[in-house]
Design a protein around this motif. Structure first.
Motif, PDB file in Angstrom:
ATOM      1  N   THR A  94      -5.125  49.308 -31.481  1.00  0.00           N
ATOM      2  CA  THR A  94      -6.530  49.508 -31.795  1.00  0.00           C
ATOM      3  C   THR A  94      -7.427  48.986 -30.678  1.00  0.00           C
ATOM      4  O   THR A  94      -6.980  48.272 -29.780  1.00  0.00           O
ATOM      5  CB  THR A  94      -6.897  48.788 -33.109  1.00  0.00           C
ATOM      6  N   THR A  95      -8.708  49.320 -30.763  1.00  0.00           N
ATOM      7  CA  THR A  95      -9.676  48.868 -29.764  1.00  0.00           C
ATOM      8  C   THR A  95      -9.838  47.356 -29.875  1.00  0.00           C
ATOM      9  O   THR A  95     -10.087  46.830 -30.963  1.00  0.00           O
ATOM     10  CB  THR A  95     -11.031  49.545 -29.986  1.00  0.00           C
ATOM     11  N   PRO A  96      -9.721  46.618 -28.774  1.00  0.00           N
ATOM     12  CA  PRO A  96      -9.841  45.151 -28.839  1.00  0.00           C
ATOM     13  C   PRO A  96     -11.280  44.723 -29.102  1.00  0.00           C
ATOM     14  O   PRO A  96     -12.231  45.443 -28.789  1.00  0.00           O
ATOM     15  CB  PRO A  96      -9.366  44.699 -27.453  1.00  0.00           C
ATOM     16  N   ILE A  97     -11.424  43.546 -29.687  1.00  0.00           N
ATOM     17  CA  ILE A  97     -12.755  42.987 -29.892  1.00  0.00           C
ATOM     18  C   ILE A  97     -13.148  42.179 -28.650  1.00  0.00           C
ATOM     19  O   ILE A  97     -12.314  41.826 -27.820  1.00  0.00           O
ATOM     20  CB  ILE A  97     -12.805  42.101 -31.152  1.00  0.00           C
ATOM     21  N   ALA A  98     -14.442  41.903 -28.534  1.00  0.00           N
ATOM     22  CA  ALA A  98     -14.978  41.235 -27.341  1.00  0.00           C
ATOM     23  C   ALA A  98     -14.363  39.849 -27.162  1.00  0.00           C
ATOM     24  O   ALA A  98     -14.116  39.126 -28.138  1.00  0.00           O
ATOM     25  CB  ALA A  98     -16.491  41.145 -27.437  1.00  0.00           C
ATOM     26  N   PHE A  99     -14.158  39.467 -25.908  1.00  0.00           N
ATOM     27  CA  PHE A  99     -13.541  38.179 -25.604  1.00  0.00           C
ATOM     28  C   PHE A  99     -14.408  37.017 -26.082  1.00  0.00           C
ATOM     29  O   PHE A  99     -13.891  35.980 -26.500  1.00  0.00           O
ATOM     30  CB  PHE A  99     -13.270  38.059 -24.107  1.00  0.00           C
ATOM     31  N   ARG A 100     -15.731  37.175 -26.044  1.00  0.00           N
ATOM     32  CA  ARG A 100     -16.605  36.097 -26.518  1.00  0.00           C
ATOM     33  C   ARG A 100     -16.375  35.824 -28.006  1.00  0.00           C
ATOM     34  O   ARG A 100     -16.468  34.675 -28.458  1.00  0.00           O
ATOM     35  CB  ARG A 100     -18.070  36.434 -26.261  1.00  0.00           C
ATOM     36  N   THR A 101     -16.047  36.873 -28.755  1.00  0.00           N
ATOM     37  CA  THR A 101     -15.727  36.690 -30.171  1.00  0.00           C
ATOM     38  C   THR A 101     -14.405  35.962 -30.329  1.00  0.00           C
ATOM     39  O   THR A 101     -14.255  35.096 -31.201  1.00  0.00           O
ATOM     40  CB  THR A 101     -15.674  38.055 -30.886  1.00  0.00           C
ATOM     41  N   ILE A 102     -13.452  36.310 -29.492  1.00  0.00           N
ATOM     42  CA  ILE A 102     -12.147  35.640 -29.511  1.00  0.00           C
ATOM     43  C   ILE A 102     -12.312  34.150 -29.257  1.00  0.00           C
ATOM     44  O   ILE A 102     -11.745  33.307 -29.957  1.00  0.00           O
ATOM     45  CB  ILE A 102     -11.202  36.267 -28.462  1.00  0.00           C
ATOM     46  N   LYS A 103     -13.089  33.798 -28.255  1.00  0.00           N
ATOM     47  CA  LYS A 103     -13.312  32.383 -27.928  1.00  0.00           C
ATOM     48  C   LYS A 103     -13.974  31.649 -29.091  1.00  0.00           C
ATOM     49  O   LYS A 103     -13.617  30.499 -29.388  1.00  0.00           O
ATOM     50  CB  LYS A 103     -14.161  32.255 -26.667  1.00  0.00           C
ATOM     51  N   LYS A 104     -14.926  32.294 -29.737  1.00  0.00           N
ATOM     52  CA  LYS A 104     -15.616  31.671 -30.857  1.00  0.00           C
ATOM     53  C   LYS A 104     -14.649  31.416 -32.007  1.00  0.00           C
ATOM     54  O   LYS A 104     -14.668  30.336 -32.621  1.00  0.00           O
ATOM     55  CB  LYS A 104     -16.764  32.563 -31.316  1.00  0.00           C
ATOM     56  N   ILE A 105     -13.791  32.379 -32.307  1.00  0.00           N
ATOM     57  CA  ILE A 105     -12.815  32.221 -33.390  1.00  0.00           C
ATOM     58  C   ILE A 105     -11.864  31.074 -33.094  1.00  0.00           C
ATOM     59  O   ILE A 105     -11.573  30.239 -33.961  1.00  0.00           O
ATOM     60  CB  ILE A 105     -12.026  33.527 -33.601  1.00  0.00           C
ATOM     61  N   ILE A 106     -11.383  31.010 -31.853  1.00  0.00           N
ATOM     62  CA  ILE A 106     -10.444  29.947 -31.478  1.00  0.00           C
ATOM     63  C   ILE A 106     -11.103  28.585 -31.613  1.00  0.00           C
ATOM     64  O   ILE A 106     -10.537  27.647 -32.201  1.00  0.00           O
ATOM     65  CB  ILE A 106      -9.939  30.155 -30.038  1.00  0.00           C
ATOM     66  N   SER A 107     -12.312  28.449 -31.091  1.00  0.00           N
ATOM     67  CA  SER A 107     -13.016  27.166 -31.130  1.00  0.00           C
ATOM     68  C   SER A 107     -13.287  26.723 -32.556  1.00  0.00           C
ATOM     69  O   SER A 107     -13.069  25.554 -32.908  1.00  0.00           O
ATOM     70  CB  SER A 107     -14.328  27.278 -30.346  1.00  0.00           C
ATOM     71  N   GLU A 108     -13.734  27.654 -33.399  1.00  0.00           N
ATOM     72  CA  GLU A 108     -14.041  27.303 -34.787  1.00  0.00           C
ATOM     73  C   GLU A 108     -12.773  26.984 -35.575  1.00  0.00           C
ATOM     74  O   GLU A 108     -12.763  26.055 -36.391  1.00  0.00           O
ATOM     75  CB  GLU A 108     -14.797  28.447 -35.455  1.00  0.00           C
ATOM     76  N   ASP A 109     -11.709  27.721 -35.319  1.00  0.00           N
ATOM     77  CA  ASP A 109     -10.485  27.517 -36.078  1.00  0.00           C
ATOM     78  C   ASP A 109      -9.811  26.199 -35.694  1.00  0.00           C
ATOM     79  O   ASP A 109      -9.271  25.503 -36.559  1.00  0.00           O
ATOM     80  CB  ASP A 109      -9.525  28.686 -35.854  1.00  0.00           C
ATOM     81  N   LEU A 110      -9.850  25.859 -34.422  1.00  0.00           N
ATOM     82  CA  LEU A 110      -9.220  24.621 -33.955  1.00  0.00           C
ATOM     83  C   LEU A 110     -10.152  23.430 -34.050  1.00  0.00           C
ATOM     84  O   LEU A 110      -9.748  22.296 -33.764  1.00  0.00           O
ATOM     85  CB  LEU A 110      -8.720  24.795 -32.514  1.00  0.00           C
ATOM     86  N   LYS A 111     -11.435  23.699 -34.395  1.00  0.00           N
ATOM     87  CA  LYS A 111     -12.434  22.647 -34.618  1.00  0.00           C
ATOM     88  C   LYS A 111     -12.648  21.749 -33.399  1.00  0.00           C
ATOM     89  O   LYS A 111     -12.797  20.523 -33.533  1.00  0.00           O
ATOM     90  CB  LYS A 111     -12.053  21.808 -35.844  1.00  0.00           C
ATOM     91  N   GLN A 112     -12.658  22.363 -32.236  1.00  0.00           N
ATOM     92  CA  GLN A 112     -12.927  21.636 -30.996  1.00  0.00           C
ATOM     93  C   GLN A 112     -13.224  22.627 -29.884  1.00  0.00           C
ATOM     94  O   GLN A 112     -12.878  23.814 -30.000  1.00  0.00           O
ATOM     95  CB  GLN A 112     -11.745  20.754 -30.615  1.00  0.00           C
ATOM     96  N   PRO A 113     -13.873  22.180 -28.840  1.00  0.00           N
ATOM     97  CA  PRO A 113     -14.161  23.087 -27.721  1.00  0.00           C
ATOM     98  C   PRO A 113     -12.871  23.691 -27.167  1.00  0.00           C
ATOM     99  O   PRO A 113     -11.835  23.025 -27.088  1.00  0.00           O
ATOM    100  CB  PRO A 113     -14.837  22.181 -26.693  1.00  0.00           C
TER     101      PRO A 113
END
Length: 438
Positions: A94-113
């Protein structure tokens, strides 16, 4: 209904009741708006809807229904051939989502920068599917890893969509009044469970750990599974050791590895056989892209999003089925099908044997190139065609296979062809390199 989620599962997935209510209302409105024209048209005709129309509707409805479609495409023992073939179109990347969204998900899920965990993440994904996409990365401690990131809102959308699945089931029951309602509900339940399992990264991480423990318990060092980095993983992020190698059946594999690809294949096959009995789960999708040959000759099993559990009876039935095929003993194949299948009527075993013989003669038309035409996401149409035809014969005789049987059957077909590619003179059932004493 068995497929509706309970409160515990909702809480476990960190979805609030308020959010579920809002999303459910919005999704129900959207789904009904898109589904109503199709339902009216199908209801008037009072027959099974055309496969291409159902596929178009599922695409329009989004991630949940795309996963339903992918389940249909990988379950030829349950669904008609035309549906399986049509829904194979939903297996593409499928079409990938924007990398900025990926970074936001990772940061929020891991609860740290993000820079406290990763020193680098490739912006271009290695793969993108309906539920998640995968990026190569490097941890701050220096390890090369792959990061599987769940796309935003997928779990909440899936949970909300279950409120419309009940309506969809009722519509199908109206169009097909002779349908076994318990069977239909069971199919939906199995579809949902398979789909939700695939987007449960905690469960996938556990499957990997279980398989690694199995390898360690038997002191197996010829096959490896990736290490999971818990400190870089969460509900929506799964970080794993990155493997480097080539597909085991790559024609140039012998040039890229110091090991012997044929030897590595038989060792991988023996390990997979052993996992059927000695491990809680077995890898249910070992296509050529999910077995990597390392430079030192070891084989890496990757992508544990699809696993299976099998009873000794089912495993023995699959082995007997292929043994019967190898010996052209189609009565043995019929016995194997009857042993594992569920049926509500008397079976003419002689006619079943004749029908099976016709099916498996078609296996001689399977070209190795067709079988290996796999980009890591798609299931070979040639493999599915054989299983589709066998499933159709079974349905004609009133036999219904459990999905675990289909998963095992497909994997046997793959291994049989891998052997023909790397060692054409070998035989899956009487080669001395195959060890079934476990």
């Amino acid at each position: 209904m068995a497929f509706l989620p309970d409160i515990h599962s909702i809480v476990k997935r960190n979805i609030s009741l308020t959010e579920m209510g809002v999303r459910s209302s919005l999704r129900l409105t959207l789904t009904m708006a898109k589904m109503t024209p199709y339902a009216i048209r199908w209801g008037i005709k009072r027959k099974l809807p055309p496969a291409h129309e159902v596929r178009e509707l599922f695409e329009a409805l989004g991630a949940t229904y795309i996963k339903f479609g992918q389940f249909i495409a990988s379950s030829p023992s349950i669904f008609p051939k035309e549906y399986v073939e049509e829904f194979e179109q939903l297996l593409d990347q499928t079409t990938p989502i924007a990398f900025r969204t990926i970074k936001k998900i990772i940061s929020e899920d891991l609860k740290q920068p993000i820079n406290r965990v990763f020193s680098h993440i490739d912006q271009q994904p290695l793969a993108s599917a309906s539920i998640a996409q995968v990026h190569a990365a490097i941890l701050v401690t220096g390890e090369s890893v792959v990061v599987k990131v769940q796309k935003p809102g997928v779990q909440a959308i899936i949970t909300a969509d279950l409120n419309t699945v009940y309506v969809l089931v009722r519509v199908l029951e109206f169009m097909l009044p002779n349908t076994d309602r318990d069977a239909l509900a069971g199919i939906v339940s199995e579809m949902y469970q398979a789909m939700i399992d695939e987007c449960d990264f905690i469960k996938e991480a556990e499957h990997i750990k279980v398989f690694r423990n199995f390898l360690e318990s038997l002191s197996i060092n010829t096959v490896v599974a990736p290490k999971v980095y818990d400190r870089a993983s969460g509900l929506h992020v799964l970080t794993m050791e990155r493997f480097y190698g080539c597909a085991l059946t790559d024609k140039s594999a012998s040039e890229k590895s110091q090991g012997d690809p044929t030897k590595a294949l038989f060792e991988a096959l023996n390990v997979w056989f052993a996992s059927l009995i000695n491990c809680e789960v077995f890898h249910a999708d070992l296509h050529s892209g999910n077995m990597m040959l390392f430079e030192d000759g070891r084989v890496g099993f990757i992508d544990f999003g699809m696993v299976g559990r099998v009873s000794p009876e089912t495993w023995q039935a699959v082995f007997s089925l292929f043994k019967g095929l190898n010996e052209q003993d189609y009565a043995l194949v019929a016995d194997a099908m009857l042993a594992v299948g569920m049926t509500r009527k008397n079976i003419d075993k002689q006619q079943l044997s004749r029908d099976i013989e016709y099916v498996f003669l078609s296996m001689n038309t399977l070209d190795n190139e067709d079988l290996m035409a796999n980009d890591g996401l798609n299931v070979s149409p040639a493999v599915n065609d054989v299983i589709n035809t066998l499933a159709e014969v079974a349905r004609n005789h009133g036999i219904c296979f459990p999905r675990s049987f289909t998963l095992l059957l497909k994997q046997f077909l793959y291994f049989d062809r891998y052997i023909q590619i790397l060692d054409p003179d070998a035989n899956l059932f009487d080669d001395e390199r195959i060890n079934l004493n476990f």
